[in-house]
Design a protein around this motif. Structure first.
Motif, PDB file in Angstrom:
ATOM      1  N   THR A  31       0.848  -1.237  -0.004  1.00  0.00           N
ATOM      2  CA  THR A  31       0.039  -0.092   0.040  1.00  0.00           C
ATOM      3  C   THR A  31       0.862   1.567  -0.060  1.00  0.00           C
ATOM      4  O   THR A  31       1.755   1.278   0.721  1.00  0.00           O
ATOM      5  CB  THR A  31      -0.916  -0.171   1.191  1.00  0.00           C
ATOM      6  OG1 THR A  31      -1.739  -1.134   1.395  1.00  0.00           O
ATOM      7  CG2 THR A  31      -1.833   1.185   1.245  1.00  0.00           C
ATOM      8  N   ASN A  32       0.445   2.290  -1.003  1.00  0.00           N
ATOM      9  CA  ASN A  32       1.104   3.546  -0.834  1.00  0.00           C
ATOM     10  C   ASN A  32       0.620   4.394   0.435  1.00  0.00           C
ATOM     11  O   ASN A  32      -0.767   4.925   0.275  1.00  0.00           O
ATOM     12  CB  ASN A  32       0.909   4.154  -2.072  1.00  0.00           C
ATOM     13  CG  ASN A  32       1.452   5.698  -2.234  1.00  0.00           C
ATOM     14  OD1 ASN A  32       2.146   6.012  -1.239  1.00  0.00           O
ATOM     15  ND2 ASN A  32       1.518   6.264  -3.480  1.00  0.00           N
ATOM     16  N   ARG A  33       1.345   4.523   1.349  1.00  0.00           N
ATOM     17  CA  ARG A  33       0.890   5.354   2.519  1.00  0.00           C
ATOM     18  C   ARG A  33       1.432   6.660   2.443  1.00  0.00           C
ATOM     19  O   ARG A  33       1.048   7.537   3.436  1.00  0.00           O
ATOM     20  CB  ARG A  33       1.167   4.821   3.738  1.00  0.00           C
ATOM     21  CG  ARG A  33       2.733   4.517   4.228  1.00  0.00           C
ATOM     22  CD  ARG A  33       2.952   3.977   5.417  1.00  0.00           C
ATOM     23  NE  ARG A  33       4.499   3.947   5.358  1.00  0.00           N
ATOM     24  CZ  ARG A  33       5.003   3.168   6.348  1.00  0.00           C
ATOM     25  NH1 ARG A  33       4.180   2.613   7.477  1.00  0.00           N
ATOM     26  NH2 ARG A  33       6.332   2.773   6.805  1.00  0.00           N
ATOM     27  N   PRO A  37       2.275   9.858  -5.770  1.00  0.00           N
ATOM     28  CA  PRO A  37       1.868   8.784  -6.563  1.00  0.00           C
ATOM     29  C   PRO A  37       3.337   7.958  -6.432  1.00  0.00           C
ATOM     30  O   PRO A  37       4.265   8.860  -6.297  1.00  0.00           O
ATOM     31  CB  PRO A  37       1.658   9.139  -7.767  1.00  0.00           C
ATOM     32  CG  PRO A  37       1.168  10.541  -7.683  1.00  0.00           C
ATOM     33  CD  PRO A  37       1.558  11.105  -6.685  1.00  0.00           C
ATOM     34  N   ILE A  38       3.506   6.804  -6.231  1.00  0.00           N
ATOM     35  CA  ILE A  38       4.668   6.137  -6.398  1.00  0.00           C
ATOM     36  C   ILE A  38       4.744   4.930  -7.222  1.00  0.00           C
ATOM     37  O   ILE A  38       3.917   4.206  -7.359  1.00  0.00           O
ATOM     38  CB  ILE A  38       4.991   5.467  -5.040  1.00  0.00           C
ATOM     39  CG1 ILE A  38       5.053   6.687  -4.027  1.00  0.00           C
ATOM     40  CG2 ILE A  38       6.290   4.493  -4.939  1.00  0.00           C
ATOM     41  CD1 ILE A  38       5.187   5.911  -2.397  1.00  0.00           C
ATOM     42  N   THR A  64       1.955   2.611 -11.033  1.00  0.00           N
ATOM     43  CA  THR A  64       1.940   3.533 -10.238  1.00  0.00           C
ATOM     44  C   THR A  64       0.943   3.467  -9.195  1.00  0.00           C
ATOM     45  O   THR A  64      -0.421   3.443  -9.534  1.00  0.00           O
ATOM     46  CB  THR A  64       1.903   4.776 -10.983  1.00  0.00           C
ATOM     47  OG1 THR A  64       3.160   4.761 -11.714  1.00  0.00           O
ATOM     48  CG2 THR A  64       2.063   5.898 -10.202  1.00  0.00           C
ATOM     49  N   LEU A  65       1.123   3.493  -7.801  1.00  0.00           N
ATOM     50  CA  LEU A  65       0.297   3.737  -6.873  1.00  0.00           C
ATOM     51  C   LEU A  65      -0.064   4.983  -6.487  1.00  0.00           C
ATOM     52  O   LEU A  65       0.711   5.619  -6.111  1.00  0.00           O
ATOM     53  CB  LEU A  65       0.800   2.643  -5.802  1.00  0.00           C
ATOM     54  CG  LEU A  65       0.932   1.168  -5.940  1.00  0.00           C
ATOM     55  CD1 LEU A  65       1.251   0.519  -4.512  1.00  0.00           C
ATOM     56  CD2 LEU A  65      -0.365   0.628  -6.402  1.00  0.00           C
ATOM     57  N   GLN A  66      -1.397   5.220  -6.530  1.00  0.00           N
ATOM     58  CA  GLN A  66      -1.813   6.806  -5.910  1.00  0.00           C
ATOM     59  C   GLN A  66      -2.110   6.660  -4.458  1.00  0.00           C
ATOM     60  O   GLN A  66      -1.821   5.374  -3.898  1.00  0.00           O
ATOM     61  CB  GLN A  66      -3.136   6.950  -6.514  1.00  0.00           C
ATOM     62  CG  GLN A  66      -3.302   6.825  -8.142  1.00  0.00           C
ATOM     63  CD  GLN A  66      -2.296   8.045  -8.915  1.00  0.00           C
ATOM     64  OE1 GLN A  66      -2.278   9.179  -8.112  1.00  0.00           O
ATOM     65  NE2 GLN A  66      -1.638   7.576  -9.745  1.00  0.00           N
ATOM     66  N   PRO A  67      -1.784   7.662  -3.786  1.00  0.00           N
ATOM     67  CA  PRO A  67      -1.908   7.557  -2.312  1.00  0.00           C
ATOM     68  C   PRO A  67      -3.029   6.705  -1.684  1.00  0.00           C
ATOM     69  O   PRO A  67      -4.095   6.933  -2.190  1.00  0.00           O
ATOM     70  CB  PRO A  67      -2.070   9.100  -2.007  1.00  0.00           C
ATOM     71  CG  PRO A  67      -1.438   9.983  -3.102  1.00  0.00           C
ATOM     72  CD  PRO A  67      -1.527   9.007  -4.315  1.00  0.00           C
ATOM     73  N   GLY A  68      -2.733   6.036  -0.800  1.00  0.00           N
ATOM     74  CA  GLY A  68      -3.626   5.002  -0.353  1.00  0.00           C
ATOM     75  C   GLY A  68      -4.072   3.715  -1.259  1.00  0.00           C
ATOM     76  O   GLY A  68      -4.793   2.962  -0.737  1.00  0.00           O
ATOM     77  N   GLN A  69      -3.663   3.882  -2.299  1.00  0.00           N
ATOM     78  CA  GLN A  69      -3.955   2.494  -3.371  1.00  0.00           C
ATOM     79  C   GLN A  69      -3.124   1.481  -2.804  1.00  0.00           C
ATOM     80  O   GLN A  69      -2.025   1.506  -2.529  1.00  0.00           O
ATOM     81  CB  GLN A  69      -3.718   3.046  -4.800  1.00  0.00           C
ATOM     82  CG  GLN A  69      -4.052   2.015  -5.688  1.00  0.00           C
ATOM     83  CD  GLN A  69      -3.898   2.618  -7.254  1.00  0.00           C
ATOM     84  OE1 GLN A  69      -3.215   3.390  -7.515  1.00  0.00           O
ATOM     85  NE2 GLN A  69      -4.612   1.768  -8.316  1.00  0.00           N
ATOM     86  N   SER A  70      -3.588   0.114  -2.979  1.00  0.00           N
ATOM     87  CA  SER A  70      -2.794  -1.127  -2.889  1.00  0.00           C
ATOM     88  C   SER A  70      -2.677  -1.811  -4.134  1.00  0.00           C
ATOM     89  O   SER A  70      -3.360  -1.850  -5.040  1.00  0.00           O
ATOM     90  CB  SER A  70      -3.555  -1.851  -1.763  1.00  0.00           C
ATOM     91  OG  SER A  70      -3.620  -1.304  -0.582  1.00  0.00           O
TER      92      SER A  70
END
Length: 101
Positions: A31-33, A37-38, A64-70
């Motif tokens: 998860t991107n905490r 974006p990562i 690319t994971l957005q904030p809060g995305q898993s």
């Protein structure tokens, strides 16, 4: 190095399906905490006990994971690759996840 903005919630278990009970299953999610974006390329999953790394496994994510995305992880490896007869007490961690350098 900064605190990892990704949190990996992974667990290791045995697969007891017929004929393949000698497999270890790595499952869970990353998860991107952070608040940005990562991009995740080929993160390295480390399986170890204490400070000893028993096995490393690359996972192809390229996303690319957005904030809060898993993103879900579900990988199988032969238990023999771990070099231990039991899996209790083993830890699963992740590193080398950032592909933006």
């Amino acid at each position: 190095r900064n605190q990892n903005p990704l949190i990996a919630n992974l667990r290791l278990s045995s697969d007891l399906k017929k004929g393949i009970e000698n497999w270890a299953i790595i499952e869970g999610k990353i998860t991107n905490r952070s608040s940005r974006p990562i991009k995740i390329g080929l993160p390295k999953i480390l399986i170890g006990k204490g400070n000893t790394i028993l096995y490393t496994h690359l996972v192809r994510i390229n996303q690319t994971l957005q904030p809060g995305q898993s993103v879900a992880i579900n990988e199988s490896i032969p238990k023999s690759w771990l070099g231990v007869s039991f899996m209790s007490g083993l830890e699963v961690k992740i590193e080398d996840w950032d592909s933006s350098n």
